[in-house]
Write a protein that holds these residues in place. Structure first.
Motif, PDB file in Angstrom:
ATOM      1  N   GLY A 160      14.320   1.140   5.540  1.00  0.00           N
ATOM      2  CA  GLY A 160      13.039   0.430   5.452  1.00  0.00           C
ATOM      3  C   GLY A 160      12.164   0.943   4.332  1.00  0.00           C
ATOM      4  N   LEU A 161      12.802   1.406   3.240  1.00  0.00           N
ATOM      5  CA  LEU A 161      12.062   1.991   2.118  1.00  0.00           C
ATOM      6  C   LEU A 161      12.150   1.140   0.854  1.00  0.00           C
ATOM      7  CD1 LEU A 161      13.144   5.725   2.558  1.00  0.00           C
ATOM      8  CD2 LEU A 161      10.955   4.696   3.212  1.00  0.00           C
ATOM      9  N   ALA A 162      12.781  -0.023   0.954  1.00  0.00           N
ATOM     10  CA  ALA A 162      12.957  -0.885  -0.217  1.00  0.00           C
ATOM     11  C   ALA A 162      12.355  -2.259   0.036  1.00  0.00           C
ATOM     12  CB  ALA A 162      14.435  -1.023  -0.563  1.00  0.00           C
ATOM     13  N   ARG A 163      11.876  -2.845  -1.043  1.00  0.00           N
ATOM     14  CA  ARG A 163      11.341  -4.207  -0.958  1.00  0.00           C
ATOM     15  C   ARG A 163      11.615  -4.904  -2.274  1.00  0.00           C
ATOM     16  NH1 ARG A 163       5.085  -5.892   0.536  1.00  0.00           N
ATOM     17  NH2 ARG A 163       5.238  -8.101  -0.057  1.00  0.00           N
ATOM     18  N   GLN A 164      12.148  -6.100  -2.218  1.00  0.00           N
ATOM     19  CA  GLN A 164      12.500  -6.827  -3.430  1.00  0.00           C
ATOM     20  C   GLN A 164      11.309  -7.681  -3.865  1.00  0.00           C
ATOM     21  OE1 GLN A 164      16.199  -8.991  -3.264  1.00  0.00           O
ATOM     22  NE2 GLN A 164      16.553  -8.659  -5.440  1.00  0.00           N
ATOM     23  N   PHE A 165      10.412  -7.065  -4.604  1.00  0.00           N
ATOM     24  CA  PHE A 165       9.258  -7.787  -5.139  1.00  0.00           C
ATOM     25  C   PHE A 165       9.712  -8.798  -6.196  1.00  0.00           C
ATOM     26  CE2 PHE A 165       7.419  -3.765  -3.666  1.00  0.00           C
ATOM     27  CZ  PHE A 165       6.278  -4.189  -3.002  1.00  0.00           C
ATOM     28  N   ASN A 166      10.713  -8.427  -6.976  1.00  0.00           N
ATOM     29  CA  ASN A 166      11.189  -9.265  -8.077  1.00  0.00           C
ATOM     30  C   ASN A 166      12.636  -9.683  -7.806  1.00  0.00           C
ATOM     31  OD1 ASN A 166      11.834 -10.496 -10.471  1.00  0.00           O
ATOM     32  ND2 ASN A 166      11.454  -8.711 -11.764  1.00  0.00           N
ATOM     33  N   ARG A 167      12.858 -10.989  -7.597  1.00  0.00           N
ATOM     34  CA  ARG A 167      14.180 -11.497  -7.255  1.00  0.00           C
ATOM     35  C   ARG A 167      15.151 -11.430  -8.434  1.00  0.00           C
ATOM     36  NH1 ARG A 167      15.152 -11.454  -1.933  1.00  0.00           N
ATOM     37  NH2 ARG A 167      13.257 -12.035  -0.813  1.00  0.00           N
ATOM     38  N   GLU A 168      14.651 -11.211  -9.632  1.00  0.00           N
ATOM     39  CA  GLU A 168      15.527 -11.145 -10.797  1.00  0.00           C
ATOM     40  C   GLU A 168      16.207  -9.791 -10.946  1.00  0.00           C
ATOM     41  OE1 GLU A 168      14.421 -13.970 -14.286  1.00  0.00           O
ATOM     42  OE2 GLU A 168      12.678 -12.716 -13.883  1.00  0.00           O
ATOM     43  N   LYS A 218       0.822  -1.215   0.000  1.00  0.00           N
ATOM     44  CA  LYS A 218       0.000   0.000   0.000  1.00  0.00           C
ATOM     45  C   LYS A 218       0.857   1.268   0.000  1.00  0.00           C
ATOM     46  CE  LYS A 218      -4.001   2.137   2.246  1.00  0.00           C
ATOM     47  NZ  LYS A 218      -3.429   3.507   2.160  1.00  0.00           N
ATOM     48  N   ARG A 219       2.022   1.193   0.630  1.00  0.00           N
ATOM     49  CA  ARG A 219       2.887   2.374   0.659  1.00  0.00           C
ATOM     50  C   ARG A 219       3.375   2.729  -0.740  1.00  0.00           C
ATOM     51  NH1 ARG A 219       7.446   2.476   5.111  1.00  0.00           N
ATOM     52  NH2 ARG A 219       7.650   4.548   4.160  1.00  0.00           N
ATOM     53  N   PHE A 220       3.641   1.710  -1.535  1.00  0.00           N
ATOM     54  CA  PHE A 220       4.063   1.944  -2.918  1.00  0.00           C
ATOM     55  C   PHE A 220       2.893   2.502  -3.734  1.00  0.00           C
ATOM     56  CE2 PHE A 220       7.107  -1.051  -1.281  1.00  0.00           C
ATOM     57  CZ  PHE A 220       8.302  -0.665  -1.858  1.00  0.00           C
ATOM     58  N   GLU A 221       1.705   1.974  -3.488  1.00  0.00           N
ATOM     59  CA  GLU A 221       0.521   2.469  -4.187  1.00  0.00           C
ATOM     60  C   GLU A 221       0.243   3.928  -3.819  1.00  0.00           C
ATOM     61  OE1 GLU A 221      -1.898  -1.794  -4.402  1.00  0.00           O
ATOM     62  OE2 GLU A 221      -2.281  -0.382  -2.768  1.00  0.00           O
ATOM     63  N   ASP A 222       0.350   4.237  -2.539  1.00  0.00           N
ATOM     64  CA  ASP A 222       0.095   5.611  -2.084  1.00  0.00           C
ATOM     65  C   ASP A 222       1.126   6.586  -2.646  1.00  0.00           C
ATOM     66  OD1 ASP A 222      -2.083   4.729  -0.655  1.00  0.00           O
ATOM     67  OD2 ASP A 222      -1.064   4.684   1.282  1.00  0.00           O
ATOM     68  N   GLU A 223       2.382   6.143  -2.751  1.00  0.00           N
ATOM     69  CA  GLU A 223       3.409   7.034  -3.275  1.00  0.00           C
ATOM     70  C   GLU A 223       3.163   7.336  -4.753  1.00  0.00           C
ATOM     71  OE1 GLU A 223       7.924   7.115  -2.252  1.00  0.00           O
ATOM     72  OE2 GLU A 223       7.755   6.185  -4.247  1.00  0.00           O
ATOM     73  N   VAL A 224       2.704   6.348  -5.506  1.00  0.00           N
ATOM     74  CA  VAL A 224       2.382   6.573  -6.917  1.00  0.00           C
ATOM     75  C   VAL A 224       1.260   7.598  -7.040  1.00  0.00           C
ATOM     76  CG1 VAL A 224       1.397   5.527  -8.996  1.00  0.00           C
ATOM     77  CG2 VAL A 224       3.210   4.352  -7.747  1.00  0.00           C
ATOM     78  N   LYS A 225       0.244   7.481  -6.192  1.00  0.00           N
ATOM     79  CA  LYS A 225      -0.864   8.446  -6.223  1.00  0.00           C
ATOM     80  C   LYS A 225      -0.365   9.857  -5.910  1.00  0.00           C
ATOM     81  CE  LYS A 225      -4.365   5.052  -4.845  1.00  0.00           C
ATOM     82  NZ  LYS A 225      -5.263   4.599  -3.742  1.00  0.00           N
ATOM     83  N   LEU A 226       0.532   9.951  -4.937  1.00  0.00           N
ATOM     84  CA  LEU A 226       1.086  11.253  -4.579  1.00  0.00           C
ATOM     85  C   LEU A 226       1.892  11.823  -5.743  1.00  0.00           C
ATOM     86  CD1 LEU A 226       1.676  13.475  -2.528  1.00  0.00           C
ATOM     87  CD2 LEU A 226       3.594  12.102  -1.686  1.00  0.00           C
ATOM     88  N   LYS A 270      -1.205   2.960 -13.723  1.00  0.00           N
ATOM     89  CA  LYS A 270      -0.901   1.565 -13.401  1.00  0.00           C
ATOM     90  C   LYS A 270       0.460   1.146 -13.940  1.00  0.00           C
ATOM     91  CE  LYS A 270      -5.677  -0.004 -12.936  1.00  0.00           C
ATOM     92  NZ  LYS A 270      -6.753  -0.894 -13.441  1.00  0.00           N
ATOM     93  N   CYS A 271       0.893   1.810 -14.995  1.00  0.00           N
ATOM     94  CA  CYS A 271       2.213   1.502 -15.546  1.00  0.00           C
ATOM     95  C   CYS A 271       3.324   1.878 -14.568  1.00  0.00           C
ATOM     96  CB  CYS A 271       2.407   2.238 -16.871  1.00  0.00           C
ATOM     97  SG  CYS A 271       2.142   4.028 -16.783  1.00  0.00           S
ATOM     98  N   ILE A 272       3.119   2.963 -13.818  1.00  0.00           N
ATOM     99  CA  ILE A 272       4.134   3.410 -12.860  1.00  0.00           C
ATOM    100  C   ILE A 272       4.285   2.384 -11.748  1.00  0.00           C
ATOM    101  CG2 ILE A 272       4.812   5.238 -11.258  1.00  0.00           C
ATOM    102  CD1 ILE A 272       3.135   7.184 -12.868  1.00  0.00           C
ATOM    103  N   LEU A 273       3.163   1.949 -11.190  1.00  0.00           N
ATOM    104  CA  LEU A 273       3.217   0.963 -10.108  1.00  0.00           C
ATOM    105  C   LEU A 273       3.806  -0.352 -10.602  1.00  0.00           C
ATOM    106  CD1 LEU A 273       2.559   0.198  -7.189  1.00  0.00           C
ATOM    107  CD2 LEU A 273       0.279  -0.504  -7.968  1.00  0.00           C
ATOM    108  N   ALA A 274       3.412  -0.788 -11.798  1.00  0.00           N
ATOM    109  CA  ALA A 274       3.925  -2.045 -12.339  1.00  0.00           C
ATOM    110  C   ALA A 274       5.439  -1.985 -12.505  1.00  0.00           C
ATOM    111  CB  ALA A 274       3.261  -2.349 -13.680  1.00  0.00           C
ATOM    112  N   CYS A 275       5.942  -0.851 -12.980  1.00  0.00           N
ATOM    113  CA  CYS A 275       7.393  -0.675 -13.135  1.00  0.00           C
ATOM    114  C   CYS A 275       8.080  -0.717 -11.777  1.00  0.00           C
ATOM    115  CB  CYS A 275       7.679   0.649 -13.834  1.00  0.00           C
ATOM    116  SG  CYS A 275       9.432   1.053 -13.923  1.00  0.00           S
ATOM    117  N   ASN A 276       7.514  -0.039 -10.792  1.00  0.00           N
ATOM    118  CA  ASN A 276       8.111  -0.018  -9.454  1.00  0.00           C
ATOM    119  C   ASN A 276       8.230  -1.415  -8.865  1.00  0.00           C
ATOM    120  OD1 ASN A 276       8.126   2.723  -9.731  1.00  0.00           O
ATOM    121  ND2 ASN A 276       6.595   3.150  -8.166  1.00  0.00           N
ATOM    122  N   LEU A 277       7.196  -2.219  -9.029  1.00  0.00           N
ATOM    123  CA  LEU A 277       7.210  -3.571  -8.456  1.00  0.00           C
ATOM    124  C   LEU A 277       8.134  -4.498  -9.243  1.00  0.00           C
ATOM    125  CD1 LEU A 277       3.417  -4.105  -7.608  1.00  0.00           C
ATOM    126  CD2 LEU A 277       5.194  -2.975  -6.262  1.00  0.00           C
TER     127      LEU A 277
END
Length: 298
Positions: free
Chosen positions: A190-198, A41-49, A94-101
């Motif tokens: 605590g601002l990073a998360r590895q959604f994609n291991r690649e 949700k934090r990533f989603e909220d940041e994209v909205k901001l 949605k493209c911004i969030l998808a890229c971030n993840l």
């Protein structure tokens, strides 16, 4: 102490050392596993901001269809890029969030967010997504002192993060500020998360930018080579990256982002842009961009 007791004592010390080492490693592992990672949700909220702070619209001018690269060692078969359909895009973000993840793009501290200084590889300029244009004549690459900013034979303006010394010359020489400097140690904060291991998390002090999902292209190339080795493809077949999509293109509900190979007549990118008018930001029009915009018909 006789010889037997001495050996016994040494063995006991060694066993205790091993047990303590294992215990220590286990404790460190437990601590590492408990390090806080931000919720989705934090990533989603940041994209909205970020979208609420969208910059002014792009100043677009007409350009010809991208062709073969005019750089030493360039491929005559592949030049990957994208076209963003401004007639279809509704600016949903949605493209911004998808890229971030997909690329593990980190969050930024609140003070940076308030100033509009995000790490997002895709920005919203006006109501259109905007990212690195992967220029064939990239001014950012010419000023990099270490070669960290470089061009691949397939048309991607790439980053070698381990070479980047954070000079920021590339960012200063990009006429549209498509590169982002990593000011923060995001994992530590605590601002990073590895959604994609690649895709690895980047270190503090390096420049980041859109990679056109290079890892997806690399995976597809490896699969193709494996098929060739197994005899499942013809000997004369050439890899063209067909079927690969970037995360942003995959996530777009309006199919407004087209990814493909500008040099492949069978690529959807070529087929769906044939009768469209192509544009680029005025600042990039003479730099041979691989990522372009389109609207209207010829």
């Amino acid at each position: 102490m006789d010889r037997r007791e001495f050996i016994k004592s040494c063995s006991l010390v060694a066993v205790m050392g091993l047990l303590f080492g294992c215990r220590k490693s286990a404790v460190l592992g437990d601590i590492a596993s408990q390090l806080s990672v931000p919720e989705l949700k934090r990533f989603e909220d940041e994209v909205k901001l970020a979208m609420s702070q969208a910059k002014k619209s792009l100043d677009l001018v007409k350009i010809p269809t991208p062709g073969a690269l005019k750089i030493p060692g360039a491929s005559t078969l592949n030049r990957f890029g994208m076209a963003i359909d401004l007639d279809a895009c509704d600016g949903c973000g949605k493209c911004i969030l998808a890229c971030n993840l997909e690329n593990n793009v980190p969050l930024v501290p609140d003070e940076d967010a308030a100033r509009g200084r995000f790490m997002h590889w895709v920005d919203m300029r006006g109501s259109a997504p905007f990212m690195c244009a992967h220029c064939g004549n990239a001014p950012c690459e010419r000023v990099c002192p270490t070669g960290a900013a470089n061009h691949t034979p397939d048309g991607l303006s790439a980053m070698m993060y381990k070479r980047c010394t954070g000079s920021r010359f590339c960012g200063a020489n990009c006429p549209v500020q498509a590169r982002k400097f990593n000011f923060n140690d995001a994992p530590k904060l605590g601002l990073a998360r590895q959604f994609n291991r690649e895709v690895p998390l980047r270190d503090k002090g390096v420049m980041e930018k859109c990679s056109l999902c290079l890892h997806r292209l690399q995976n597809d190339r490896l699969k193709f080579k494996t098929k060739i080795s197994a005899g499942a493809a013809t000997e004369n077949a050439e890899w063209r990256g067909r079927g690969v999509k970037t995360a942003c293109a995959e996530a777009c509900p309006q199919n407004a982002i087209l990814f493909g190979n500008w040099l492949d007549e069978k690529s959807p990118l070529v087929q769906l842009t044939k009768n469209r008018v192509l544009y680029a930001p005025r600042e990039l029009a003479d730099l041979d961009p691989s990522v372009v915009f389109m609207r209207g018909r010829r």
